[in-house]
Motif scaffolding. Structure first.
Motif, PDB file in Angstrom:
ATOM      1  N   LEU A  78       0.809  -1.213   0.000  1.00  0.00           N
ATOM      2  CA  LEU A  78       0.000   0.000   0.000  1.00  0.00           C
ATOM      3  C   LEU A  78       0.847   1.270   0.000  1.00  0.00           C
ATOM      4  CD1 LEU A  78      -2.786  -1.006   2.554  1.00  0.00           C
ATOM      5  CD2 LEU A  78      -2.943  -0.955   0.064  1.00  0.00           C
TER       6      LEU A  78
ATOM      7  N   HIS B 236      -4.002  -0.426  -5.199  1.00  0.00           N
ATOM      8  CA  HIS B 236      -3.678  -0.085  -3.820  1.00  0.00           C
ATOM      9  C   HIS B 236      -4.700   0.881  -3.214  1.00  0.00           C
ATOM     10  CE1 HIS B 236      -2.103   3.580  -5.684  1.00  0.00           C
ATOM     11  NE2 HIS B 236      -2.072   4.110  -4.480  1.00  0.00           N
TER      12      HIS B 236
ATOM     13  N   LEU C  68      -6.873   0.005   0.049  1.00  0.00           N
ATOM     14  CA  LEU C  68      -6.763   0.887   1.208  1.00  0.00           C
ATOM     15  C   LEU C  68      -8.141   1.340   1.674  1.00  0.00           C
ATOM     16  CD1 LEU C  68      -5.002   2.482   3.178  1.00  0.00           C
ATOM     17  CD2 LEU C  68      -4.845   4.296   1.463  1.00  0.00           C
TER      18      LEU C  68
ATOM     19  N   ARG D 181       2.452   1.549   7.043  1.00  0.00           N
ATOM     20  CA  ARG D 181       2.415   2.182   5.719  1.00  0.00           C
ATOM     21  C   ARG D 181       2.945   3.606   5.772  1.00  0.00           C
ATOM     22  NH1 ARG D 181      -1.383   5.628   3.489  1.00  0.00           N
ATOM     23  NH2 ARG D 181      -1.378   5.717   1.184  1.00  0.00           N
TER      24      ARG D 181
END
Length: 318
Positions: A127, A135, A139, A186
């Motif tokens: 991500l 992605h 997410l 992330r």
């Protein structure tokens, strides 16, 4: 006068001294010096907070180390110890149900933490790459799970349909991934210099090598903190075992501690000693609490130094 004007100031007196390891950092110029009353108030508040945390822990530890006679004289919990005895710990660790429950908790914590960290790191790294496939949708889906959940009954039916009831996987898979931890990882991965990653890619490194050779070594702080979060969660978990397990021999230590505190049943092998007056049920309860708290108390100081860098840097930026 010439000699005075021509002298140069001593560099040792004008150079700003770096704070030592235990000294306070330099105070900003706009911040006033604390008053004695303010310093005393802060010290008093900190002392009261420490007392509120340590006093119950002191009672639990002292009570677990007392004989049945001392506990009976105190009328329950002991504040001032009268000697020390490790009979309760010897009986608990000598075998039987408590030792089995402790081994189950250790195994679930180790395996669960490794599995959760593997999934979280891989998901967070994917991500964090803006060019990865889908992605943004992934997410958004993860963020939606933070606000909406299926509920207990659909979750139980899913675990039952997968055949995970009365298995140790039921203690790991339903709570294996935390979206909050993935978001923190992330954000930390996104703060790593993109030039460093691009230079490694130019040298022929693939995504796996970039992750294991560059990203993870630079993210040791946040990985240590998230690992502690997962480990504490698995070690302290009791709800999954209470609804997914029916075999008493598979119960972790936390569930056994709940049974002892609620006096629903006694560990196998201890009923005879308790009935004959050799052991106090309260000492056994307190000893099990100490055993449950010990791993967290031992591991936390080693990860404490990473909290500021691992959490603040990963959560504020990105």
């Amino acid at each position: 006068m010439t000699a005075v004007l021509g002298t140069r100031p001593d560099p040792d007196t004008t150079r700003a001294k770096k704070p030592g390891r235990w000294s306070a950092p330099p105070r900003p110029v706009w911040e006033e010096e604390p008053s004695p009353a303010g310093q005393a108030g802060k010290g008093l508040a900190l002392g009261l907070a420490c007392l509120a945390i340590l006093f119950p822990l002191w009672i639990v530890i002292v009570t677990s180390l007392q004989t049945k006679r001392t506990i009976d004289e105190a009328g329950g919990l002991v504040v001032i110890p009268k000697g020390v005895t490790f009979v309760a710990y010897q009986e608990l660790l000598g075998g039987g149900q408590v030792q089995r429950a402790a081994l189950v908790s250790v195994g679930v914590t180790v395996v669960g933490t490794l599995f959760s960290m593997a999934v979280s790191v891989l998901c967070a790294y994917g991500l964090s790459r803006s060019g990865s496939l889908g992605h943004r949708w992934i997410l958004m889906t993860l963020l939606a799970t933070m606000f909406f959940g299926a509920g207990l009954i659909p979750t139980y039916l899913l675990v039952q349909a997968l055949g995970l009831t009365d298995t140790y996987l039921a203690l790991i898979l339903p709570s294996a991934v935390s979206v909050f931890n993935i978001l923190v990882l992330r954000a930390f991965f996104m703060n790593i210099s993109q030039e460093l990653v691009d230079s490694a890619r130019i040298d022929g490194a693939g995504e796996w090598r970039i992750l294991f050779r560059i990203v993870m070594p630079l993210s040791r702080a946040v990985i240590a903190v998230i690992s502690l979060f997962y480990a504490v969660g698995y070690w302290s978990a009791w709800f999954n075992a209470s609804i997914y397990l029916t075999d008493q021999d598979m119960m972790p230590l936390q569930n056994l501690m709940i049974q002892l505190v609620q006096k629903q049943e006694r560990p196998v092998g201890l009923s005879a000693q308790i009935n004959t007056g050799q052991l106090s049920p309260l000492a056994i309860q307190m000893a099990v609490m100490v055993l449950a708290l010990l791993p967290v108390a031992v591991l936390s100081p080693f990860v404490q130094k990473h909290f500021k860098k691992g959490m603040l840097t990963g959560a504020v930026k990105g």
